[in-house]
Enzyme design. Structure first.
Site, mmCIF file in Angstrom:
data_model
loop_
_atom_site.group_PDB
_atom_site.id
_atom_site.type_symbol
_atom_site.label_atom_id
_atom_site.label_comp_id
_atom_site.label_asym_id
_atom_site.label_seq_id
_atom_site.Cartn_x
_atom_site.Cartn_y
_atom_site.Cartn_z
ATOM 1 N N SER A 299 0.838 -1.200 0.000
ATOM 2 C CA SER A 299 0.000 0.000 0.000
ATOM 3 C C SER A 299 0.869 1.245 0.000
ATOM 4 O O SER A 299 1.762 1.394 0.841
ATOM 5 C CB SER A 299 -0.903 0.013 1.235
ATOM 6 O OG SER A 299 -1.500 1.284 1.390
ATOM 7 N N HIS B 213 -1.369 -1.540 -4.247
ATOM 8 C CA HIS B 213 -2.614 -1.124 -3.600
ATOM 9 C C HIS B 213 -2.608 0.396 -3.440
ATOM 10 O O HIS B 213 -1.722 0.958 -2.781
ATOM 11 C CB HIS B 213 -2.746 -1.792 -2.232
ATOM 12 C CG HIS B 213 -4.066 -1.557 -1.574
ATOM 13 N ND1 HIS B 213 -5.190 -2.317 -1.843
ATOM 14 C CD2 HIS B 213 -4.451 -0.626 -0.665
ATOM 15 C CE1 HIS B 213 -6.199 -1.883 -1.115
ATOM 16 N NE2 HIS B 213 -5.781 -0.853 -0.392
ATOM 17 N N ASP C 284 -4.657 3.607 -2.168
ATOM 18 C CA ASP C 284 -5.751 4.074 -1.316
ATOM 19 C C ASP C 284 -6.178 5.477 -1.718
ATOM 20 O O ASP C 284 -5.422 6.444 -1.539
ATOM 21 C CB ASP C 284 -5.308 4.073 0.148
ATOM 22 C CG ASP C 284 -5.155 2.671 0.701
ATOM 23 O OD1 ASP C 284 -6.156 1.934 0.713
ATOM 24 O OD2 ASP C 284 -4.033 2.313 1.121
ATOM 25 N N MET D 3 -8.636 8.529 -1.065
ATOM 26 C CA MET D 3 -9.459 9.064 0.024
ATOM 27 C C MET D 3 -9.883 10.487 -0.302
ATOM 28 O O MET D 3 -9.077 11.280 -0.799
ATOM 29 C CB MET D 3 -8.685 9.005 1.338
ATOM 30 C CG MET D 3 -8.256 7.591 1.710
ATOM 31 S SD MET D 3 -7.404 7.471 3.298
ATOM 32 C CE MET D 3 -5.839 8.229 2.903
ATOM 33 N N HIS E 244 -8.362 1.169 -4.208
ATOM 34 C CA HIS E 244 -9.300 1.110 -3.083
ATOM 35 C C HIS E 244 -9.938 2.489 -2.913
ATOM 36 O O HIS E 244 -9.311 3.430 -2.442
ATOM 37 C CB HIS E 244 -8.528 0.701 -1.821
ATOM 38 C CG HIS E 244 -9.360 0.590 -0.604
ATOM 39 N ND1 HIS E 244 -8.812 0.443 0.656
ATOM 40 C CD2 HIS E 244 -10.711 0.597 -0.421
ATOM 41 C CE1 HIS E 244 -9.784 0.366 1.559
ATOM 42 N NE2 HIS E 244 -10.930 0.471 0.924
ATOM 43 N N MET F 10 -11.969 4.824 -1.116
ATOM 44 C CA MET F 10 -12.605 5.228 0.139
ATOM 45 C C MET F 10 -13.206 6.609 -0.080
ATOM 46 O O MET F 10 -12.734 7.624 0.450
ATOM 47 C CB MET F 10 -11.589 5.214 1.277
ATOM 48 C CG MET F 10 -11.172 3.818 1.691
ATOM 49 S SD MET F 10 -9.933 3.796 3.013
ATOM 50 C CE MET F 10 -8.433 3.964 2.026
ATOM 51 N N MET G 15 -11.634 -4.646 5.976
ATOM 52 C CA MET G 15 -10.779 -3.719 6.702
ATOM 53 C C MET G 15 -10.415 -4.313 8.055
ATOM 54 O O MET G 15 -11.279 -4.727 8.828
ATOM 55 C CB MET G 15 -11.487 -2.379 6.918
ATOM 56 C CG MET G 15 -11.714 -1.549 5.662
ATOM 57 S SD MET G 15 -10.184 -1.039 4.812
ATOM 58 C CE MET G 15 -9.281 -0.195 6.117
ATOM 59 N N GLY H 183 -8.763 4.912 6.731
ATOM 60 C CA GLY H 183 -8.321 6.294 6.675
ATOM 61 C C GLY H 183 -6.864 6.521 7.005
ATOM 62 O O GLY H 183 -6.243 7.422 6.446
ATOM 63 N N GLY I 240 -2.845 4.740 7.968
ATOM 64 C CA GLY I 240 -1.972 3.580 8.029
ATOM 65 C C GLY I 240 -1.352 3.450 9.415
ATOM 66 O O GLY I 240 -1.425 4.357 10.244
ATOM 67 N N GLY I 241 -0.737 2.301 9.662
ATOM 68 C CA GLY I 241 0.005 2.102 10.904
ATOM 69 C C GLY I 241 -0.812 1.656 12.095
ATOM 70 O O GLY I 241 -0.268 1.515 13.191
ATOM 71 N N ASP J 68 -7.055 -5.491 4.604
ATOM 72 C CA ASP J 68 -6.399 -4.193 4.485
ATOM 73 C C ASP J 68 -6.343 -3.542 5.859
ATOM 74 O O ASP J 68 -7.367 -3.220 6.447
ATOM 75 C CB ASP J 68 -7.187 -3.303 3.514
ATOM 76 C CG ASP J 68 -6.524 -1.954 3.280
ATOM 77 O OD1 ASP J 68 -5.423 -1.722 3.838
ATOM 78 O OD2 ASP J 68 -7.103 -1.126 2.558
ATOM 79 N N GLY J 69 -5.121 -3.369 6.358
ATOM 80 C CA GLY J 69 -4.943 -2.681 7.624
ATOM 81 C C GLY J 69 -4.467 -3.593 8.732
ATOM 82 O O GLY J 69 -5.053 -4.638 8.987
ATOM 83 N N GLY J 70 -3.358 -3.198 9.366
ATOM 84 C CA GLY J 70 -2.866 -3.933 10.514
ATOM 85 C C GLY J 70 -2.047 -5.161 10.207
ATOM 86 O O GLY J 70 -1.655 -5.894 11.128
ATOM 87 N N GLY K 105 1.268 -2.074 4.231
ATOM 88 C CA GLY K 105 1.691 -0.685 4.155
ATOM 89 C C GLY K 105 2.954 -0.425 4.952
ATOM 90 O O GLY K 105 4.076 -0.557 4.446
ATOM 91 N N SER K 106 2.793 -0.076 6.229
ATOM 92 C CA SER K 106 3.948 0.284 7.047
ATOM 93 C C SER K 106 4.883 -0.900 7.289
ATOM 94 O O SER K 106 6.054 -0.708 7.615
ATOM 95 C CB SER K 106 3.491 0.871 8.383
ATOM 96 O OG SER K 106 2.646 -0.032 9.091
#
Length: 238
Positions: free
Chosen positions: A8, A33, A35, A37, A66, A68, A150, A155, A157-158, A188-190, A210-211
């Site tokens: 991401s 990916h 994002d 927004m 994605h 959002m 999700m 909204g 990252g991290g 997506d996320g975490g 992502g991170s």
């Protein structure tokens, strides 16, 4: 089932965008990916079709876009064109090189939006925020090419993975299997090295990273390798 990795760019260095794209491509990313927004569906604002088009010029990897955003049906054509998607002659056909994901929470008529995405020559993804039940997308499961779950509040990252995400992945995979569908489930996320195996074992076939990929602790190549090694362990011990 091979688990795909979709880095991401929400946490990438956008001042070095082309370099970051090449780094993940060389490290073996399956998708990119992106994002998007709008400052309404989620508070932050990221980027739009112009940046997607710039990324398409420097990679041949599939773009996993994605959205959002509110009223995504108004922007689908612009993003499809920016990603280089083209409907097949004689009628719409899913283009595995472009995935457009919309959130059910932003689509009062989700079936119509899914058909619009497919008519543009893209794979249709449907997204679920953490508090949205699987039942909200059951009507489009036969038409969707991917379901995005999700693992954090959309909204930023991290964030840490919400624990209830894993049971949700298992329930969704069971429902898809019951219907005879091999639809991709994307989380997506975490996603981190220490939970990637659990996500895959719960049913996720695509991990948005992502991170865990873009950070100052190690190179993109080393971070991708660590994530791949974690997934290899998961497949070796299902």
């Amino acid at each position: 089932m091979t688990t795909k990795i979709a880095p991401s760019f929400l946490t990438a260095d956008l001042a070095r965008l082309a370099d970051e794209v090449r780094a993940v491509e060389q490290a073996g990313a399956d998708y990119l990916h992106l994002d998007v927004m709008d400052g309404h569906f989620v508070p932050p604002i990221s980027f739009g079709p112009i940046v997607v088009e710039a990324i398409r010029r420097v990679t041949t990897l599939p773009l996993d876009i994605h959205l959002m955003i509110e009223q995504p049906e108004r922007q689908l054509e612009a993003f499809a064109q920016a990603a280089g998607a083209k409907p097949a002659e004689g009628g719409p056909a899913a283009n595995t090189d472009t995935i457009l994901t919309v959130h059910v929470e932003a689509c009062p008529d989700l079936p119509a939006v899914v058909q619009q995405i497919k008519a543009l020559g893209c794979r249709a993804g449907v997204g679920l925020s953490p508090n949205t039940p699987i039942s909200a997308i059951e009507s489009v499961l036969d038409a969707a090419g991917q379901v995005l779950v999700m693992g954090v509040q959309p909204g930023w990252g991290g964030q840490a993975l919400i624990p209830a995400t894993l049971p949700k992945l298992r329930d969704l995979r069971a429902l898809l299997s019951e219907r005879g569908l091999a639809t991709d489930i994307e989380i997506d996320g975490g996603v981190k090295v220490d939970n990637a195996a659990s996500c895959a074992q719960a049913g996720a076939s695509v991990l948005v990273a992502g991170s865990v990929i873009f950070n100052d602790a190690a190179s993109v190549a080393d971070n991708m390798a660590a994530l791949r090694n974690a997934l290899a362990a998961a497949h070796a011990n299902p």
